[in-house]
Design a protein around this motif. Structure first.
Motif, PDB file in Angstrom:
ATOM      1  N   SER A 260      51.578  20.380   6.397  1.00  0.00           N
ATOM      2  CA  SER A 260      50.846  19.894   5.221  1.00  0.00           C
ATOM      3  C   SER A 260      51.751  19.938   3.997  1.00  0.00           C
ATOM      4  N   PHE A 261      51.414  19.143   3.046  1.00  0.00           N
ATOM      5  CA  PHE A 261      52.182  19.156   1.792  1.00  0.00           C
ATOM      6  C   PHE A 261      51.292  18.682   0.661  1.00  0.00           C
ATOM      7  N   ARG A 262      51.711  18.959  -0.557  1.00  0.00           N
ATOM      8  CA  ARG A 262      51.005  18.414  -1.725  1.00  0.00           C
ATOM      9  C   ARG A 262      51.939  18.464  -2.932  1.00  0.00           C
ATOM     10  N   GLU A 263      51.476  17.857  -4.008  1.00  0.00           N
ATOM     11  CA  GLU A 263      52.314  17.856  -5.204  1.00  0.00           C
ATOM     12  C   GLU A 263      52.545  19.288  -5.670  1.00  0.00           C
ATOM     13  N   TYR A 264      53.729  19.535  -6.192  1.00  0.00           N
ATOM     14  CA  TYR A 264      54.071  20.871  -6.665  1.00  0.00           C
ATOM     15  C   TYR A 264      54.142  20.858  -8.178  1.00  0.00           C
ATOM     16  N   LEU A 265      53.213  21.568  -8.791  1.00  0.00           N
ATOM     17  CA  LEU A 265      53.195  21.672 -10.254  1.00  0.00           C
ATOM     18  C   LEU A 265      53.115  23.144 -10.616  1.00  0.00           C
ATOM     19  N   ARG A 266      54.182  23.684 -11.102  1.00  0.00           N
ATOM     20  CA  ARG A 266      54.129  25.093 -11.494  1.00  0.00           C
ATOM     21  C   ARG A 266      54.710  25.256 -12.888  1.00  0.00           C
ATOM     22  N   PRO A 267      53.840  25.499 -13.880  1.00  0.00           N
ATOM     23  CA  PRO A 267      54.369  25.661 -15.239  1.00  0.00           C
ATOM     24  C   PRO A 267      55.277  26.891 -15.329  1.00  0.00           C
ATOM     25  N   LEU A 268      56.259  26.804 -16.195  1.00  0.00           N
ATOM     26  CA  LEU A 268      57.177  27.917 -16.416  1.00  0.00           C
ATOM     27  C   LEU A 268      56.390  29.049 -17.071  1.00  0.00           C
ATOM     28  N   ARG A 269      56.366  30.230 -16.433  1.00  0.00           N
ATOM     29  CA  ARG A 269      55.642  31.343 -17.046  1.00  0.00           C
ATOM     30  C   ARG A 269      56.498  32.602 -17.007  1.00  0.00           C
ATOM     31  N   ARG A 332      43.889  30.956 -11.968  1.00  0.00           N
ATOM     32  CA  ARG A 332      43.926  29.493 -11.927  1.00  0.00           C
ATOM     33  C   ARG A 332      42.763  28.908 -12.708  1.00  0.00           C
ATOM     34  N   LEU A 333      41.857  29.741 -13.164  1.00  0.00           N
ATOM     35  CA  LEU A 333      40.717  29.245 -13.925  1.00  0.00           C
ATOM     36  C   LEU A 333      40.979  29.309 -15.422  1.00  0.00           C
ATOM     37  N   CYS A 334      42.189  29.675 -15.769  1.00  0.00           N
ATOM     38  CA  CYS A 334      42.554  29.855 -17.179  1.00  0.00           C
ATOM     39  C   CYS A 334      42.743  28.489 -17.846  1.00  0.00           C
ATOM     40  N   SER A 335      42.115  28.303 -19.010  1.00  0.00           N
ATOM     41  CA  SER A 335      42.239  26.976 -19.634  1.00  0.00           C
ATOM     42  C   SER A 335      43.644  26.769 -20.207  1.00  0.00           C
ATOM     43  N   SER A 336      44.339  27.859 -20.525  1.00  0.00           N
ATOM     44  CA  SER A 336      45.737  27.712 -20.978  1.00  0.00           C
ATOM     45  C   SER A 336      46.604  27.206 -19.820  1.00  0.00           C
ATOM     46  N   TYR A 337      46.324  27.739 -18.629  1.00  0.00           N
ATOM     47  CA  TYR A 337      47.053  27.288 -17.441  1.00  0.00           C
ATOM     48  C   TYR A 337      46.754  25.814 -17.158  1.00  0.00           C
ATOM     49  N   GLU A 338      45.469  25.447 -17.258  1.00  0.00           N
ATOM     50  CA  GLU A 338      45.094  24.043 -17.022  1.00  0.00           C
ATOM     51  C   GLU A 338      45.797  23.114 -18.008  1.00  0.00           C
ATOM     52  N   ARG A 339      45.908  23.591 -19.250  1.00  0.00           N
ATOM     53  CA  ARG A 339      46.585  22.784 -20.272  1.00  0.00           C
ATOM     54  C   ARG A 339      48.063  22.595 -19.918  1.00  0.00           C
ATOM     55  N   GLU A 340      48.690  23.676 -19.433  1.00  0.00           N
ATOM     56  CA  GLU A 340      50.106  23.591 -19.055  1.00  0.00           C
ATOM     57  C   GLU A 340      50.310  22.621 -17.888  1.00  0.00           C
ATOM     58  N   ILE A 341      49.359  22.638 -16.954  1.00  0.00           N
ATOM     59  CA  ILE A 341      49.439  21.717 -15.819  1.00  0.00           C
ATOM     60  C   ILE A 341      49.377  20.270 -16.314  1.00  0.00           C
ATOM     61  N   LYS A 342      48.463  20.014 -17.259  1.00  0.00           N
ATOM     62  CA  LYS A 342      48.352  18.654 -17.808  1.00  0.00           C
ATOM     63  C   LYS A 342      49.641  18.244 -18.506  1.00  0.00           C
ATOM     64  N   LEU A 343      50.229  19.195 -19.241  1.00  0.00           N
ATOM     65  CA  LEU A 343      51.488  18.889 -19.930  1.00  0.00           C
ATOM     66  C   LEU A 343      52.571  18.528 -18.920  1.00  0.00           C
ATOM     67  N   LEU A 344      52.585  19.295 -17.825  1.00  0.00           N
ATOM     68  CA  LEU A 344      53.586  19.067 -16.784  1.00  0.00           C
ATOM     69  C   LEU A 344      53.402  17.668 -16.161  1.00  0.00           C
ATOM     70  N   ILE A 345      52.139  17.301 -15.943  1.00  0.00           N
ATOM     71  CA  ILE A 345      51.856  15.967 -15.389  1.00  0.00           C
ATOM     72  C   ILE A 345      52.334  14.889 -16.358  1.00  0.00           C
ATOM     73  N   ASN A 346      52.081  15.112 -17.643  1.00  0.00           N
ATOM     74  CA  ASN A 346      52.522  14.129 -18.635  1.00  0.00           C
ATOM     75  C   ASN A 346      54.041  14.048 -18.732  1.00  0.00           C
ATOM     76  N   LYS A 347      54.700  15.126 -18.343  1.00  0.00           N
ATOM     77  CA  LYS A 347      56.173  15.140 -18.414  1.00  0.00           C
ATOM     78  C   LYS A 347      56.805  14.585 -17.137  1.00  0.00           C
ATOM     79  N   THR A 348      55.964  14.215 -16.171  1.00  0.00           N
ATOM     80  CA  THR A 348      56.501  13.784 -14.882  1.00  0.00           C
ATOM     81  C   THR A 348      56.585  12.263 -14.819  1.00  0.00           C
ATOM     82  N   ASN A 349      57.684  11.786 -14.306  1.00  0.00           N
ATOM     83  CA  ASN A 349      57.870  10.342 -14.170  1.00  0.00           C
ATOM     84  C   ASN A 349      57.438   9.895 -12.783  1.00  0.00           C
ATOM     85  N   TYR A 350      56.215   9.369 -12.699  1.00  0.00           N
ATOM     86  CA  TYR A 350      55.700   8.923 -11.394  1.00  0.00           C
ATOM     87  C   TYR A 350      56.016   7.464 -11.101  1.00  0.00           C
ATOM     88  N   GLU A 351      56.366   6.734 -12.161  1.00  0.00           N
ATOM     89  CA  GLU A 351      56.515   5.262 -12.007  1.00  0.00           C
ATOM     90  C   GLU A 351      57.722   4.864 -11.174  1.00  0.00           C
TER      91      GLU A 351
END
Ligand SMILES: [Zn+2]
Ligand SMILES: [Zn+2]
Ligand SMILES: [Zn+2]
Length: 351
Positions: A260-269, A332-351
């Motif tokens: 199995s595999f999935r996208e890897y998103l781990r904010p720097l902490r 993983r229920l932390c809203s600060s963590y969720e925000r960091e994940i969103k930032l990471l997604i926005n910083k990712t070049n999927y195109e």
């Protein structure tokens, strides 16, 4: 399907207090093993009878998985969600890569060459140097960055190009500031539970085969690997086009296994102070911060205090929209963590 002897015994019973732990410990499990463990701890099956496990309706097991997913999104309690989900549901689809939920942002970064300048100075300087009514670009927001920089978000890519052109043609600005689009990271994905006997060369070869690239291509790279309870987990970085291709597959063959595999998103902490955006070796905090209660002077192992998240407390001190703070800062229920994940997604070049 994993058999019972493979069960992760470190998973605690599914009580509300253990939800954080459960989310933590299931991170590295594939979906099947997670469902298996969840079913086991909810007495949906008797784990000693593997036949039972196969016979019982999968629906019941899936309900639990849905509940976990929903807690993450809405922060409802596990129990409430379970009750709400007791109706039959269509089978869950394979988790979509973050790609499908990320909205493209149009961003420009302005950084001062003189590092003693503050973000407020930068903002004022740019606003004074550019007549935005002349440029006719729609600015969505201007946010502060570290080291005196600012981030400008426009409503469209066209507006961003107009603004960038105006800034680049303004010598007063370019003398003092570096301006451009933010650097994007390549997408990454993680493969779970690869046999420890499979060497790095084989892993690389198999993944490159799946991506349809030559063995000497550097469009696919191994980022790192670590040992989990169910074998080795391997993390890869790919060129954007290849990532899209990989995400259309269900599982990947590595050596003699299908994993199995999935996208890897781990904010720097930071492990020292729990804050995001830097590593412990660059931490400016003098002593360690407890990840359970956010206080200094002890670590989470010796903590007897209630859970309280340092990142969310600091967020609430500044922000108008207050968030829940009653969780550990590794939750993983932390809203600060969720925000960091969103930032990471926005910083990712999927195109
Ligand atoms: Zn730190
Ligand atoms: Zn503590
Ligand atoms: Zn938090």
């Amino acid at each position: 399907m994993a058999d019972e002897s493979d069960l992760d015994t470190s998973i605690l019973p599914l009580e509300e207090d253990n939800i954080d732990l459960l989310n933590e410990s299931t991170l590295d499990m594939d979906c099947e093993s997670m469902l298996h463990a969840l079913a086991f701890y909810n007495n949906i099956i008797d784990s000693t009878e593997s036949k039972e496990f196969k016979k019982k309706p999968k629906k019941a097991i899936r309900v639990n998985a849905l509940a976990i997913v929903k807690i993450g999104a809405s922060q409802n309690t596990y129990i409430a969600q379970l009750e709400a989900d007791s109706k039959p549901k269509p089978p869950p689809k394979k988790a979509k890569p973050a790609l499908s939920t990320s909205k493209k942002q149009h961003l420009a970064v302005v950084k001062p060459k003189d590092v003693t300048r503050s973000s407020a100075d930068t903002k004022e300087f740019i606003k004074k140097s550019i007549d935005i009514t002349q440029v006719k670009a729609g600015v969505k927001k201007v946010a502060n960055l570290r080291n005196g920089g600012i981030l400008i978000e426009t409503v469209s890519e066209e507006d961003l190009e107009k603004l960038l052109k105006e800034i680049e043609n303004n010598e007063r600005i370019t003398e003092n500031y570096k301006v451009g689009k933010p650097d994007k990271r390549n997408p990454q994905f993680i493969c779970f539970g690869v046999s420890e006997e499979t060497d790095e060369a084989t892993v690389a070869k198999c993944i490159k085969y799946h991506c349809g690239v030559q063995e000497n291509s550097n469009e696919v790279k191994i980022v790192h690997s670590y040992k989990s309870q169910r074998g080795m987990n391997w993390i890869f970085e790919t060129a954007p086009g290849l990532y899209k291709q990989i995400m259309t597959m269900n599982k990947l063959n590595i050596g003699w296994e299908r994993v199995s595999f999935r996208e890897y998103l781990r904010p720097l902490r930071c492990f020292k102070c729990c804050r995001f955006g830097h590593l412990a070796k660059n931490c400016k905090e003098e002593s360690d911060v407890c990840s359970n209660c956010g206080n200094q002077g002890h670590t989470y192992k010796d903590c007897s205090k209630d859970k309280s998240c340092r990142n969310c407390i600091l967020h609430n001190e500044k922000a108008r929209n207050k968030v829940d703070i009653n969780h550990s800062c590794t939750s993983r229920l932390c809203s600060s963590y969720e925000r960091e994940i969103k930032l990471l997604i926005n910083k990712t070049n999927y195109e």
